[in-house]
Design a protein around this motif. Structure first.
Motif, mmCIF file in Angstrom:
data_model
loop_
_atom_site.group_PDB
_atom_site.id
_atom_site.type_symbol
_atom_site.label_atom_id
_atom_site.label_comp_id
_atom_site.label_asym_id
_atom_site.label_seq_id
_atom_site.Cartn_x
_atom_site.Cartn_y
_atom_site.Cartn_z
ATOM 1 N N SER A 1 0.857 -1.189 0.000
ATOM 2 C CA SER A 1 0.000 0.000 0.000
ATOM 3 C C SER A 1 0.894 1.240 0.000
ATOM 4 N N VAL A 2 0.294 2.385 -0.328
ATOM 5 C CA VAL A 2 1.100 3.613 -0.389
ATOM 6 C C VAL A 2 1.741 3.940 0.957
ATOM 7 N N ILE A 3 1.174 3.408 2.020
ATOM 8 C CA ILE A 3 1.665 3.795 3.355
ATOM 9 C C ILE A 3 3.119 3.372 3.571
ATOM 10 N N GLY B 1 -7.575 10.772 3.339
ATOM 11 C CA GLY B 1 -6.563 10.038 2.570
ATOM 12 C C GLY B 1 -5.561 10.980 1.926
ATOM 13 N N ALA B 2 -6.075 12.107 1.416
ATOM 14 C CA ALA B 2 -5.178 13.059 0.745
ATOM 15 C C ALA B 2 -4.182 13.646 1.760
ATOM 16 N N ALA C 1 -1.530 11.138 2.554
ATOM 17 C CA ALA C 1 -0.547 10.984 1.473
ATOM 18 C C ALA C 1 0.474 12.118 1.518
ATOM 19 N N ILE D 1 -7.067 6.458 -2.046
ATOM 20 C CA ILE D 1 -7.332 7.820 -1.558
ATOM 21 C C ILE D 1 -8.711 8.253 -2.060
ATOM 22 N N ALA E 1 3.945 12.752 -0.345
ATOM 23 C CA ALA E 1 3.460 12.917 -1.717
ATOM 24 C C ALA E 1 3.250 14.397 -2.051
ATOM 25 N N VAL F 1 -2.054 13.854 -5.191
ATOM 26 C CA VAL F 1 -2.750 12.578 -5.055
ATOM 27 C C VAL F 1 -3.619 12.304 -6.275
ATOM 28 N N ILE G 1 5.446 4.747 -0.479
ATOM 29 C CA ILE G 1 5.970 6.108 -0.692
ATOM 30 C C ILE G 1 7.230 6.360 0.150
ATOM 31 N N LEU H 1 2.910 11.463 4.144
ATOM 32 C CA LEU H 1 3.847 10.414 3.728
ATOM 33 C C LEU H 1 4.934 10.940 2.788
ATOM 34 N N ALA I 1 0.912 10.114 -5.029
ATOM 35 C CA ALA I 1 0.323 8.899 -4.439
ATOM 36 C C ALA I 1 -0.926 8.467 -5.190
#
Ligand SMILES: Cc1cc2nc3c(=O)[nH]c(=O)nc-3n(C[C@H](O)[C@H](O)[C@H](O)COP(=O)(O)O)c2cc1C
Length: 356
Positions: free
Chosen positions: A171-173, A204-205, A208, A199, A213, A216, A176, A211, A195
Protein backbone atom coordinates in the motif's frame (compact mmCIF):
# COMPACT_ATOMS: atom_id res chain seq x y z
CA UNK A 1 12.42 23.86 -3.79
CA UNK A 2 9.53 21.77 -2.43
CA UNK A 3 8.08 18.97 -4.53
CA UNK A 4 4.80 20.88 -4.68
CA UNK A 5 6.58 23.97 -6.05
CA UNK A 6 8.20 21.82 -8.73
CA UNK A 7 4.73 20.82 -9.93
CA UNK A 8 3.41 24.37 -9.58
CA UNK A 9 6.09 25.63 -11.99
CA UNK A 10 4.43 23.88 -14.89
CA UNK A 11 0.89 23.47 -13.48
CA UNK A 12 0.44 27.07 -12.26
CA UNK A 13 -3.34 26.81 -11.81
CA UNK A 14 -3.31 23.87 -9.37
CA UNK A 15 -4.24 24.29 -5.72
CA UNK A 16 -2.75 22.35 -2.84
CA UNK A 17 -2.91 19.44 -2.27
CA UNK A 18 -2.80 18.68 -5.97
CA UNK A 19 -5.72 16.47 -6.94
CA UNK A 20 -5.36 14.48 -10.14
CA UNK A 21 -8.00 12.29 -11.75
CA UNK A 22 -6.60 8.93 -12.88
CA UNK A 23 -6.41 8.68 -16.67
CA UNK A 24 -8.94 5.86 -16.71
CA UNK A 25 -9.00 4.44 -20.19
CA UNK A 26 -12.46 4.89 -21.72
CA UNK A 27 -13.91 6.43 -18.53
CA UNK A 28 -11.92 9.65 -18.13
CA UNK A 29 -12.76 11.68 -21.22
CA UNK A 30 -12.22 15.38 -21.96
CA UNK A 31 -15.38 16.19 -19.99
CA UNK A 32 -13.89 14.93 -16.73
CA UNK A 33 -10.43 16.29 -17.48
CA UNK A 34 -11.73 19.79 -18.23
CA UNK A 35 -13.88 19.84 -15.06
CA UNK A 36 -11.00 18.73 -12.82
CA UNK A 37 -8.56 21.24 -14.32
CA UNK A 38 -11.06 24.09 -14.06
CA UNK A 39 -11.56 23.22 -10.37
CA UNK A 40 -7.85 23.59 -9.60
CA UNK A 41 -6.69 20.01 -10.06
CA UNK A 42 -4.93 18.26 -12.94
CA UNK A 43 -7.54 16.76 -15.21
CA UNK A 44 -6.47 13.81 -17.29
CA UNK A 45 -7.81 12.05 -20.36
CA UNK A 46 -7.50 8.27 -20.31
CA UNK A 47 -5.67 6.39 -23.03
CA UNK A 48 -7.63 5.49 -26.14
CA UNK A 49 -5.91 2.99 -28.38
CA UNK A 50 -7.16 4.88 -31.41
CA UNK A 51 -5.27 8.01 -32.39
CA UNK A 52 -8.26 9.59 -34.10
CA UNK A 53 -10.47 9.19 -31.01
CA UNK A 54 -7.78 10.46 -28.65
CA UNK A 55 -7.21 13.41 -31.01
CA UNK A 56 -10.92 14.26 -30.80
CA UNK A 57 -10.80 14.25 -27.00
CA UNK A 58 -7.73 16.50 -26.99
CA UNK A 59 -9.40 18.84 -29.49
CA UNK A 60 -12.51 19.07 -27.29
CA UNK A 61 -10.36 19.83 -24.24
CA UNK A 62 -8.47 22.50 -26.17
CA UNK A 63 -11.67 24.21 -27.28
CA UNK A 64 -13.24 24.13 -23.82
CA UNK A 65 -10.13 25.37 -22.06
CA UNK A 66 -9.31 28.25 -24.40
CA UNK A 67 -10.12 31.08 -21.97
CA UNK A 68 -8.72 29.12 -19.04
CA UNK A 69 -5.35 28.67 -20.74
CA UNK A 70 -4.85 32.43 -20.97
CA UNK A 71 -6.20 33.28 -17.50
CA UNK A 72 -4.12 30.57 -15.84
CA UNK A 73 -0.95 31.85 -17.49
CA UNK A 74 -0.46 28.42 -19.01
CA UNK A 75 0.35 29.34 -22.60
CA UNK A 76 2.82 26.66 -23.63
CA UNK A 77 0.72 23.56 -23.03
CA UNK A 78 -2.84 22.31 -22.92
CA UNK A 79 -3.61 22.18 -19.17
CA UNK A 80 -4.55 18.51 -19.01
CA UNK A 81 -2.69 15.22 -18.80
CA UNK A 82 -3.16 12.28 -21.11
CA UNK A 83 -2.55 8.64 -20.22
CA UNK A 84 -0.67 6.13 -22.32
CA UNK A 85 -0.76 2.40 -21.68
CA UNK A 86 2.71 1.54 -22.89
CA UNK A 87 2.63 -2.19 -23.43
CA UNK A 88 1.29 -3.01 -26.85
CA UNK A 89 1.33 0.62 -28.07
CA UNK A 90 3.67 1.59 -30.93
CA UNK A 91 5.42 4.59 -29.41
CA UNK A 92 6.26 6.61 -32.53
CA UNK A 93 2.63 6.66 -33.67
CA UNK A 94 1.45 8.88 -30.82
CA UNK A 95 4.11 11.57 -30.94
CA UNK A 96 2.48 13.72 -33.68
CA UNK A 97 -0.60 13.97 -31.46
CA UNK A 98 1.47 15.17 -28.50
CA UNK A 99 3.38 17.55 -30.73
CA UNK A 100 0.09 19.03 -32.00
CA UNK A 101 -1.78 19.36 -28.67
CA UNK A 102 1.13 19.72 -26.23
CA UNK A 103 -0.58 18.27 -23.15
CA UNK A 104 0.89 19.55 -19.87
CA UNK A 105 1.56 15.94 -18.81
CA UNK A 106 1.83 12.59 -20.53
CA UNK A 107 1.31 9.80 -18.00
CA UNK A 108 2.98 6.51 -18.89
CA UNK A 109 1.99 3.25 -17.26
CA UNK A 110 2.33 -0.51 -17.62
CA UNK A 111 5.63 -0.97 -19.43
CA UNK A 112 9.28 -1.96 -19.04
CA UNK A 113 11.92 0.59 -18.03
CA UNK A 114 13.42 0.61 -21.55
CA UNK A 115 10.01 1.32 -23.05
CA UNK A 116 9.43 4.18 -20.59
CA UNK A 117 12.83 5.55 -21.59
CA UNK A 118 12.02 5.42 -25.30
CA UNK A 119 8.65 7.11 -24.75
CA UNK A 120 10.12 9.76 -22.42
CA UNK A 121 12.79 10.74 -24.93
CA UNK A 122 10.31 10.75 -27.82
CA UNK A 123 7.78 12.91 -25.94
CA UNK A 124 10.43 15.38 -24.82
CA UNK A 125 11.63 15.81 -28.41
CA UNK A 126 8.14 16.15 -29.91
CA UNK A 127 6.70 18.48 -27.25
CA UNK A 128 9.49 19.99 -25.13
CA UNK A 129 7.14 21.69 -22.61
CA UNK A 130 5.20 18.47 -21.89
CA UNK A 131 6.18 16.77 -18.64
CA UNK A 132 6.44 12.99 -18.39
CA UNK A 133 5.01 11.15 -15.40
CA UNK A 134 5.39 7.40 -14.96
CA UNK A 135 3.11 5.26 -12.77
CA UNK A 136 4.79 2.32 -11.01
CA UNK A 137 4.00 -0.08 -8.22
CA UNK A 138 7.30 -1.19 -6.69
CA UNK A 139 10.45 0.28 -5.18
CA UNK A 140 12.67 -1.50 -7.71
CA UNK A 141 10.66 -0.27 -10.71
CA UNK A 142 10.60 3.27 -9.29
CA UNK A 143 14.38 3.33 -8.81
CA UNK A 144 15.10 1.85 -12.25
CA UNK A 145 12.79 4.32 -13.97
CA UNK A 146 14.08 7.27 -11.96
CA UNK A 147 17.66 6.39 -12.92
CA UNK A 148 17.07 5.68 -16.58
CA UNK A 149 14.28 8.12 -17.56
CA UNK A 150 14.46 10.95 -15.02
CA UNK A 151 10.69 11.46 -15.27
CA UNK A 152 9.17 14.75 -14.10
CA UNK A 153 7.16 12.85 -11.47
CA UNK A 154 6.79 9.26 -10.28
CA UNK A 155 3.25 8.14 -9.56
CA UNK A 156 3.44 5.43 -6.90
CA UNK A 157 0.51 3.10 -7.20
CA UNK A 158 -0.29 1.16 -4.05
CA UNK A 159 -2.00 -2.22 -3.96
CA UNK A 160 -5.35 -0.70 -2.87
CA UNK A 161 -5.73 0.91 -6.30
CA UNK A 162 -8.62 0.10 -8.58
CA UNK A 163 -7.85 -1.02 -12.12
CA UNK A 164 -4.63 -2.60 -13.32
CA UNK A 165 -1.48 -2.57 -11.25
CA UNK A 166 1.44 -4.63 -10.05
CA UNK A 167 0.21 -8.07 -9.01
CA UNK A 168 2.60 -7.99 -6.05
CA UNK A 169 2.57 -4.67 -4.28
CA UNK A 170 2.39 -2.71 -1.07
CA UNK A 171 0.00 0.00 0.00
CA UNK A 172 1.10 3.61 -0.39
CA UNK A 173 1.67 3.79 3.36
CA UNK A 174 4.97 1.93 3.02
CA UNK A 175 5.57 2.32 -0.73
CA UNK A 176 5.97 6.11 -0.69
CA UNK A 177 8.42 6.36 2.23
CA UNK A 178 10.51 3.43 0.96
CA UNK A 179 10.71 4.87 -2.54
CA UNK A 180 11.61 8.30 -1.10
CA UNK A 181 14.39 6.79 1.04
CA UNK A 182 15.68 4.62 -1.81
CA UNK A 183 15.81 7.51 -4.26
CA UNK A 184 17.53 9.69 -1.69
CA UNK A 185 20.03 6.91 -0.95
CA UNK A 186 20.84 6.87 -4.64
CA UNK A 187 21.31 10.63 -4.86
CA UNK A 188 17.97 11.33 -6.56
CA UNK A 189 16.02 14.04 -4.73
CA UNK A 190 14.37 16.13 -7.38
CA UNK A 191 11.55 13.88 -8.63
CA UNK A 192 8.15 14.64 -7.05
CA UNK A 193 6.25 11.59 -5.83
CA UNK A 194 2.51 11.32 -6.42
CA UNK A 195 0.32 8.90 -4.44
CA UNK A 196 -2.29 6.61 -6.03
CA UNK A 197 -4.38 3.88 -4.47
CA UNK A 198 -7.06 4.02 -1.81
CA UNK A 199 -7.33 7.82 -1.56
CA UNK A 200 -11.01 8.77 -1.48
CA UNK A 201 -11.31 11.94 0.57
CA UNK A 202 -9.53 14.66 2.52
CA UNK A 203 -8.35 12.18 5.15
CA UNK A 204 -6.56 10.04 2.57
CA UNK A 205 -5.18 13.06 0.75
CA UNK A 206 -3.79 14.56 3.97
CA UNK A 207 -2.23 11.21 4.90
CA UNK A 208 -0.55 10.98 1.47
CA UNK A 209 0.91 14.46 1.91
CA UNK A 210 2.27 13.48 5.33
CA UNK A 211 3.85 10.41 3.73
CA UNK A 212 5.71 12.71 1.34
CA UNK A 213 3.46 12.92 -1.72
CA UNK A 214 3.35 16.13 -3.76
CA UNK A 215 -0.08 15.26 -5.14
CA UNK A 216 -2.75 12.58 -5.06
CA UNK A 217 -4.42 10.58 -7.79
CA UNK A 218 -7.98 9.40 -7.40
CA UNK A 219 -9.57 6.87 -9.72
CA UNK A 220 -12.32 5.07 -7.82
CA UNK A 221 -13.63 8.29 -6.26
CA UNK A 222 -14.01 9.87 -9.69
CA UNK A 223 -16.06 6.89 -10.90
CA UNK A 224 -18.89 8.66 -9.08
CA UNK A 225 -18.27 11.99 -10.81
CA UNK A 226 -21.08 13.11 -13.09
CA UNK A 227 -18.59 13.85 -15.88
CA UNK A 228 -17.07 10.34 -15.89
CA UNK A 229 -18.30 8.19 -18.74
CA UNK A 230 -19.57 4.85 -17.48
CA UNK A 231 -22.69 2.71 -17.78
CA UNK A 232 -25.35 3.33 -15.13
CA UNK A 233 -25.16 -0.30 -13.84
CA UNK A 234 -21.42 0.14 -13.32
CA UNK A 235 -21.91 3.34 -11.36
CA UNK A 236 -24.69 1.77 -9.30
CA UNK A 237 -22.42 -1.17 -8.41
CA UNK A 238 -19.77 1.30 -7.22
CA UNK A 239 -22.22 3.28 -5.11
CA UNK A 240 -23.68 0.25 -3.32
CA UNK A 241 -20.38 -1.58 -2.68
CA UNK A 242 -18.93 -1.41 0.81
CA UNK A 243 -16.07 -2.98 2.77
CA UNK A 244 -13.68 -2.80 -0.17
CA UNK A 245 -11.12 -5.22 1.28
CA UNK A 246 -13.82 -7.87 1.01
CA UNK A 247 -15.85 -6.68 -1.93
CA UNK A 248 -12.91 -6.08 -4.30
CA UNK A 249 -10.12 -8.44 -5.24
CA UNK A 250 -6.98 -8.47 -7.40
CA UNK A 251 -6.97 -11.09 -10.13
CA UNK A 252 -5.98 -11.66 -13.74
CA UNK A 253 -9.41 -13.20 -14.30
CA UNK A 254 -10.92 -9.78 -15.03
CA UNK A 255 -8.88 -9.66 -18.26
CA UNK A 256 -8.78 -13.39 -18.96
CA UNK A 257 -12.56 -13.61 -18.94
CA UNK A 258 -12.77 -11.75 -22.27
CA UNK A 259 -10.19 -13.99 -23.95
CA UNK A 260 -6.52 -14.91 -23.43
CA UNK A 261 -5.08 -11.80 -21.75
CA UNK A 262 -2.35 -9.79 -23.48
CA UNK A 263 -1.33 -8.20 -20.16
CA UNK A 264 2.26 -8.96 -19.03
CA UNK A 265 2.48 -11.32 -16.02
CA UNK A 266 3.68 -8.43 -13.79
CA UNK A 267 0.14 -7.04 -13.75
CA UNK A 268 -3.29 -8.01 -12.56
CA UNK A 269 -6.27 -5.79 -11.78
CA UNK A 270 -8.59 -4.94 -8.89
CA UNK A 271 -12.35 -5.25 -9.48
CA UNK A 272 -15.52 -5.89 -7.51
CA UNK A 273 -15.73 -9.60 -6.64
CA UNK A 274 -18.30 -11.43 -8.71
CA UNK A 275 -19.71 -14.88 -9.42
CA UNK A 276 -17.01 -15.61 -12.02
CA UNK A 277 -14.29 -14.97 -9.48
CA UNK A 278 -16.07 -17.30 -7.03
CA UNK A 279 -16.17 -19.99 -9.77
CA UNK A 280 -12.45 -19.58 -10.27
CA UNK A 281 -11.70 -19.92 -6.55
CA UNK A 282 -13.86 -23.06 -6.47
CA UNK A 283 -11.49 -24.57 -9.03
CA UNK A 284 -13.24 -23.88 -12.32
CA UNK A 285 -10.59 -23.52 -15.07
CA UNK A 286 -10.49 -20.12 -16.81
CA UNK A 287 -11.68 -21.40 -20.23
CA UNK A 288 -14.78 -22.79 -18.54
CA UNK A 289 -15.42 -19.55 -16.64
CA UNK A 290 -15.07 -17.73 -19.97
CA UNK A 291 -17.58 -20.03 -21.70
CA UNK A 292 -20.04 -19.47 -18.85
CA UNK A 293 -19.60 -15.71 -19.13
CA UNK A 294 -20.16 -15.62 -22.90
CA UNK A 295 -23.22 -17.83 -22.62
CA UNK A 296 -24.71 -15.49 -19.98
CA UNK A 297 -23.79 -12.49 -22.11
CA UNK A 298 -25.68 -13.97 -25.10
CA UNK A 299 -28.69 -14.73 -22.94
CA UNK A 300 -28.59 -11.18 -21.56
CA UNK A 301 -28.47 -9.73 -25.09
CA UNK A 302 -31.40 -11.92 -26.08
CA UNK A 303 -33.37 -10.59 -23.11
CA UNK A 304 -33.40 -13.90 -21.23
CA UNK A 305 -31.71 -12.49 -18.13
CA UNK A 306 -33.01 -9.66 -15.95
CA UNK A 307 -29.80 -8.66 -14.28
CA UNK A 308 -26.96 -7.25 -16.35
CA UNK A 309 -23.82 -9.31 -16.00
CA UNK A 310 -20.67 -7.33 -15.38
CA UNK A 311 -17.53 -9.39 -15.47
CA UNK A 312 -15.06 -6.61 -14.65
CA UNK A 313 -16.07 -3.60 -12.54
CA UNK A 314 -12.69 -2.00 -11.87
CA UNK A 315 -12.63 -0.42 -8.40
CA UNK A 316 -10.23 0.05 -5.50
CA UNK A 317 -10.47 -0.95 -1.85
CA UNK A 318 -11.78 2.52 -1.01
CA UNK A 319 -15.00 1.85 -2.91
CA UNK A 320 -17.02 1.74 0.34
CA UNK A 321 -16.26 5.42 0.88
CA UNK A 322 -17.90 6.40 -2.41
CA UNK A 323 -21.56 6.89 -1.59
CA UNK A 324 -23.02 9.43 -3.99
CA UNK A 325 -22.59 11.05 -7.35
CA UNK A 326 -21.00 14.47 -7.35
CA UNK A 327 -19.74 17.04 -9.80
CA UNK A 328 -16.03 16.56 -10.39
CA UNK A 329 -15.37 20.16 -9.27
CA UNK A 330 -17.11 19.48 -5.94
CA UNK A 331 -14.97 16.38 -5.39
CA UNK A 332 -11.76 18.32 -6.05
CA UNK A 333 -12.74 21.22 -3.81
CA UNK A 334 -14.14 19.09 -0.98
CA UNK A 335 -10.99 16.94 -0.86
CA UNK A 336 -8.66 19.94 -1.03
CA UNK A 337 -10.47 21.92 1.66
CA UNK A 338 -10.78 18.95 4.02
CA UNK A 339 -7.16 17.87 3.50
CA UNK A 340 -5.89 21.40 4.15
CA UNK A 341 -7.99 21.66 7.31
CA UNK A 342 -6.68 18.35 8.57
CA UNK A 343 -3.08 19.24 7.78
CA UNK A 344 -3.40 22.58 9.54
CA UNK A 345 -5.26 21.22 12.57
CA UNK A 346 -3.78 17.74 12.67
CA UNK A 347 -1.32 18.31 15.45
CA UNK A 348 -3.75 20.14 17.72
CA UNK A 349 -6.20 17.26 17.17
CA UNK A 350 -3.48 14.81 18.21
CA UNK A 351 -2.74 16.74 21.40
CA UNK A 352 -6.34 17.13 22.46
CA UNK A 353 -7.46 13.73 21.25
CA UNK A 354 -10.36 15.45 19.55
CA UNK A 355 -11.58 14.97 16.02
CA UNK A 356 -10.28 17.48 13.49
C1 LIG B 1 -11.88 2.22 -13.67
C2 LIG B 1 -10.40 2.42 -13.61
C3 LIG B 1 -9.67 2.50 -14.81
C4 LIG B 1 -8.28 2.70 -14.78
N1 LIG B 1 -7.61 2.83 -15.96
C5 LIG B 1 -6.30 3.14 -15.95
C6 LIG B 1 -5.60 3.41 -17.17
O1 LIG B 1 -6.17 3.36 -18.25
N2 LIG B 1 -4.28 3.72 -17.08
C7 LIG B 1 -3.62 3.80 -15.88
O2 LIG B 1 -2.43 4.11 -15.86
N3 LIG B 1 -4.24 3.53 -14.72
C8 LIG B 1 -5.57 3.23 -14.73
N4 LIG B 1 -6.22 3.00 -13.54
C9 LIG B 1 -5.45 3.05 -12.27
C10 LIG B 1 -5.31 4.50 -11.81
O3 LIG B 1 -4.34 5.15 -12.58
C11 LIG B 1 -4.92 4.66 -10.33
O4 LIG B 1 -3.71 4.03 -10.06
C12 LIG B 1 -5.97 4.15 -9.36
O5 LIG B 1 -7.26 4.48 -9.78
C13 LIG B 1 -5.73 4.73 -7.97
O6 LIG B 1 -6.44 4.01 -7.02
P1 LIG B 1 -7.95 4.32 -6.57
O7 LIG B 1 -8.79 3.72 -7.64
O8 LIG B 1 -8.05 3.65 -5.28
O9 LIG B 1 -8.12 5.80 -6.51
C14 LIG B 1 -7.60 2.79 -13.55
C15 LIG B 1 -8.34 2.72 -12.37
C16 LIG B 1 -9.72 2.55 -12.38
C17 LIG B 1 -10.48 2.50 -11.09
Amino acid sequence: MTQYNRLKQYLPWVQTPVIINAPMSGFATSELAVAVTRAGGLGQIGFLNDKHMLGLELEKARRQLQGFIISSGQQETLPVGVGVIVFGSAWGDWLPLFSKYKPAVVWLSFGETEEFQQWTEGIRKSSPHTKVWVQLGSVRAALDTARVCRPDALVLQGSDAGGHGHAHGASVISLIPEVADTLQGNGIQDIPLIAAGGIMDGRGAAAAVVLGAAGVVMGTRFLAAEETRLPSEYREAILVASDGGQSTVRSRLFDEIWGPSPWPETYDGRCLRNAYYEDLTMGMPIPEVRTKFYSRLRRGQEGQLDTPDQPSVWAGTGVGLVKKMDKAADIVQEVQIDARKRLENGLSGLHTGMEV
